[in-house]
Design an enzyme around this catalytic site. Structure first.
Site, short mmCIF file in Angstrom:
data_model
loop_
_atom_site.label_atom_id
_atom_site.label_comp_id
_atom_site.label_asym_id
_atom_site.label_seq_id
_atom_site.Cartn_x
_atom_site.Cartn_y
_atom_site.Cartn_z
N GLY A 120 -43.69 60.82 78.23
CA GLY A 120 -43.38 60.98 76.54
C GLY A 120 -43.96 62.44 76.30
O GLY A 120 -43.78 63.03 75.28
N CYS A 121 -44.99 62.85 77.06
CA CYS A 121 -45.63 64.24 76.83
C CYS A 121 -45.20 65.16 77.72
O CYS A 121 -44.67 64.94 78.75
CB CYS A 121 -47.24 63.85 76.98
SG CYS A 121 -47.89 62.76 75.97
N GLN A 122 -44.87 66.44 77.03
CA GLN A 122 -44.16 67.57 77.66
C GLN A 122 -45.42 68.00 78.78
O GLN A 122 -45.04 68.17 79.84
CB GLN A 122 -43.86 68.64 76.67
CG GLN A 122 -43.24 69.80 77.34
CD GLN A 122 -42.60 70.77 76.43
OE1 GLN A 122 -43.00 70.72 75.22
NE2 GLN A 122 -42.06 71.77 76.89
N SER A 123 -46.69 68.21 78.21
CA SER A 123 -47.63 68.69 79.33
C SER A 123 -48.29 67.42 79.78
O SER A 123 -47.77 66.24 79.59
CB SER A 123 -48.71 69.45 78.52
OG SER A 123 -49.30 68.53 77.38
#
Length: 139
Positions: A53-56
């Site tokens: 769920g985190c882009q990074s």
């Protein structure tokens, strides 16, 4: 181990954020907090500990120390590392009960949701969901 409560830590952050006149300065403060995160061993930077769920890239490793939960976390992005530092100040080294007693939207008091990009906001919520789920399993 943290000696204050999660709410006291949040209150301190709210006060610290109030020292800054604008969000550019607050972002810089968040980035500076992220630079103070302790190093994370490479063996914890694996898919097992990666937060979806985190882009990074964000990794959270958790372990129980007595009746407290200890989280080690890091990101490969500066602003996200700062968000991790904010989250760790509130939730790290707390009992599962203390974590679960905090409202899930408590970070809204910092104004983050209005000033983060949608992808960073999603990542922040994914980190919080992991922390609350971990606490719920041990409560």
């Amino acid at each position: 181990m943290a000696t204050d409560t999660p709410q006291q830590a949040l209150d301190e952050l709210i006060e610290e954020f109030g020292f800054f006149d604008n969000w550019m300065d607050r972002y810089q403060y968040i980035i500076d907090l992220g630079k103070q995160l302790p190093a994370m061993p490479d063996e914890w930077k694996t898919a097992e500990y990666r937060i979806d769920g985190c882009q990074s890239n964000v990794w959270i490793y958790d372990e129980q120390h007595g009746d407290h939960l200890h989280f080690s976390a890091m990101s490969d992005a500066a602003i996200v590392s700062g968000l991790i530092a904010v989250v760790m100040r509130i939730y790290n080294d707390r009992t599962p009960h203390a974590i679960l007693a905090m409202p899930k939207d408590c970070l809204d008091q910092l104004g983050l949701s209005q000033h983060l990009s949608p992808t960073r906001n999603n990542g922040l919520h994914a980190m919080l969901a992991h922390i609350y789920l971990t606490a719920a399993k041990l409560a």
